[in-house]
Design a protein around this motif. Structure first.
Motif: not given
Length: 636
Positions: A494-498, A484-490, A382-391
């Motif tokens: 740039x940051x140190x998320x990985x 990786x499967x969404x626009x979150x990857x782009x 649910x949280x990650x879907x929320x983040x994907x939607x934010x993009x």
């Protein structure tokens, strides 16, 4: 000779005497002339004194004659309007002809001029005529207002905006002929004389009428879309995240933009440029008030369902901001009314960022149990879907986050503060971070908050570190896969998320691998190099297990047997538990590799040394190197 000389002297003497005689005559004449000149001067002075009063009187008479002519002209002018009163009264009483109002307006303008002339004389005799003409002017203005209303009445039938939006047709505007008539009427009603006659000096009656009628037309045309915006925003499955474009508020805003744009074209054709802004504001006021009311109601719905419907707030911020900007570019108006209407939802959108983080902490903290098999909990999805939607709402979130400042979404309290004395933090002045970086930082803050909360809850509720480790590794794997499967990857590239996600993955795996230290410890033997010779080897360098066993004492042999038994028990138990745990595919394979890297080298060494302890009977040595390798491979 003497006689001749005397004769000459006598002749000259006679001439001299003649000259003296002539000179005496001239002297006498000169004295007479002077006397005459003196007498003439005296007489001239007497004439001058006598003529001056006559000249002065003549000039005064000429001035008086000119004033009399002017007075006569003024009287003629004053008498002229009075004489035309009957004609003007007949025209005014008859009312304007809807087919052509030129004559009627010309009559009113003549009355205006007559009033101006009579008022400038300030003569008492004109007061009655002035009063009569004011009555005519007031009556004529009332007739014009009635005609103005009747022309607009034909254009007040509300339209269905969807018919124009779907077909991409422009909204209807006033016919050119009607707009011209309305413009002619407005040019008179907007004059100061007409407003004074109607006792309406504050605003033009034509603007007031136009705003009243056309404002009602706009409001009536948009009313159904207002209702639809509310119903479509609320009609969804409980707990489902708002999907972009499902609310009718976008269509509502589009209809507002198109209808307002068409209305501004009408106003530009009817009113003078100096009145465009005032007329447009007044006309749109009612429709904007209803729009603001709709947004307030939607804001209440969003607040009540903030975790799922905050995205509706972001969508409204983007839509209304763009519509307000485009209308302001076209008309130069309505920027502030749109901003005021949007303010409640904008504040909710701002506060939602901190509220969503707090919701993550609160939801995890309130969990009474976690999956005993270490599987992923639905809340992570649910949280990650929320983040994907934010993009998909990057544009409105950019302005919202920029207004908050980097990191100021971490606290809920300041966002609800209404005090004007509260100061922004220094981080809110950080202009070196662009909008995409702010969004990436917020997403990572959310992920960090989720993982930190889950880690604390797992250590509290799950019995063993191994289950807690698998639980964390599973959730991290899901998070990484959804990135990786969404626009979150782009956005996060740039940051140190990985690196942050990898550190959480290693932390979970490390916690799980703790339990595998027990079978590893069983494979540790003690060798005293000063008490025994080096372990014997065969020709190819392989340790000779038989020789090794012969060198051991009975106690050492019993210890080796116990170690094999302990390893077998622990390994079988952990393998069974490993297979029973619910793991993400990548987690299971990676953990299997890590376990194999831990166990296989140690077991191979131990087996090489001591596998002859039971002489191949399998009583103590359950696995050879090949079978153990197969067992380890089966863990993946």
């Amino acid at each position: 000779m003497l006689k001749a000389r005397n004769a000459d002297h006598a002749e000259e003497r006679a001439e001299v005497e003649v000259l003296f005689a002539e000179a005496a005559k001239l002297d006498t004449i000169s004295r007479k002339i002077k006397a005459s000149s003196a007498r003439l001067g005296d007489r001239g002075q007497l004439s001058k004194h006598a003529v001056e009063p006559v000249y002065s009187n003549t000039r005064g008479l000429q001035t008086m004659n000119g004033n009399i002519d002017k007075i006569l002209d003024a009287i003629d002018k004053m008498l002229g309007p009075s004489e035309d009163k009957a004609r003007e009264e007949r025209i005014i009483r008859a009312g304007p002809d809807p087919r052509g109002i030129t004559d009627y307006l010309a009559s009113l303008k003549r009355i205006e001029r007559a009033l101006s002339q009579m008022s400038s004389t300030n003569l008492r005799v004109n007061q009655q005529a002035i009063g009569d003409f004011n009555e005519l002017l007031s009556e004529g203005s009332s007739h014009l207002q009635a005609l103005y209303r009747s022309i607009l009445d034909d254009e007040l039938q509300p339209v269905e905006p969807l018919n124009y939006l779907v077909k991409k047709k422009p909204f209807p505007v006033l016919e050119q002929e009607k707009a011209s008539k309305l413009g002619l009427i407005d040019s008179f009603l907007s004059s100061s004389t007409a407003r004074n006659a109607l006792h309406s000096s504050r605003e033009s009656p034509s603007i007031r009428i136009y705003a009243e009628l056309r404002g009602g037309y706009l409001s009536g045309s948009l009313h159904n879309l207002s209702t639809a915006s509310i119903s479509t925003s609320k009609r969804k499955v409980s707990g489902e995240i708002y999907r972009q474009g499902t609310s009718g508020v976008g269509t509502y805003a589009q209809a507002i933009e198109s209808s307002f744009s068409a209305e501004f074209n009408n106003i530009s054709a009817v009113f003078g440029r100096e009145n465009w802004g005032f007329a447009f504001d007044a006309t749109c006021r009612k429709a904007l008030a209803e729009f603001a009311k709709t947004l307030r109601e939607l804001n209440m719905h969003i607040k009540a369902n903030l975790a799922t419907d905050c995205f509706l707030a972001y969508e409204i911020v983007e839509i209304v901001t763009n519509v307000g900007y485009r209308l302001d570019q076209q008309t130069g108006q309505l920027k502030l009314p749109f901003a005021d209407a949007l303010k409640p939802i904008q504040e909710t959108a701002r506060s939602s960022l901190a509220e969503l983080l707090e919701d993550v902490r609160r939801r995890v903290s309130s969990m009474q149990s976690l999956p005993l098999d270490g599987s992923v909990i639905p809340f992570t999805t649910e949280v990650m879907t929320r983040m994907q939607t934010m993009i998909t709402y990057a544009q409105p979130l950019a302005s919202i986050m920029a207004s908050l400042g980097d990191g100021n979404w971490q606290s809920v309290a300041p966002l609800h503060s209404t005090s004007s004395t509260s100061l922004p933090s220094l981080r809110s002045f950080d202009v070196g971070v662009d909008s995409s970086q702010l969004l990436a930082r917020y997403i990572m803050d959310t992920i960090e908050t989720l993982l930190t909360s889950l880690d604390a809850k797992a250590r509290m509720l799950l019995k063993t570190k191994s289950v807690a480790g698998v639980f964390m590794a599973n959730n991290v794997a899901l998070i990484d896969r959804m990135i990786r499967s969404s626009d979150l990857s782009s956005v996060l590239a740039a940051g140190n998320a990985s690196a942050k996600i990898e550190s959480w993955r290693k932390k979970g795996m490390s916690a799980y691998l703790e339990c595998w230290r027990e079978p590893c410890s069983a494979l540790m033997d003690v060798q005293y190099i000063n008490r025994s010779p080096r372990p014997p080897s065969g020709n190819n360098g392989v340790v000779d297990s038989t020789a090794m066993i012969k060198q051991l004492g009975s106690k050492d042999k019993d210890s080796i047997k116990e170690k094999f038994k302990n390893f077998n028990t622990s390994f079988d138990e952990l393998s069974s538990k490993h297979k029973a745990m619910q793991m993400e595919r990548e987690v299971r394979s990676q953990l299997a590799r890590e376990v194999q890297a831990m166990i296989e080298p140690l077991y191979a060494r131990f087996w090489d040394r001591y596998h002859e302890i039971d002489k191949g009977k399998g009583k103590y040595v359950k696995y050879d190197k090949g079978s153990l390798s197969a067992q380890l491979a089966g863990l993946g």
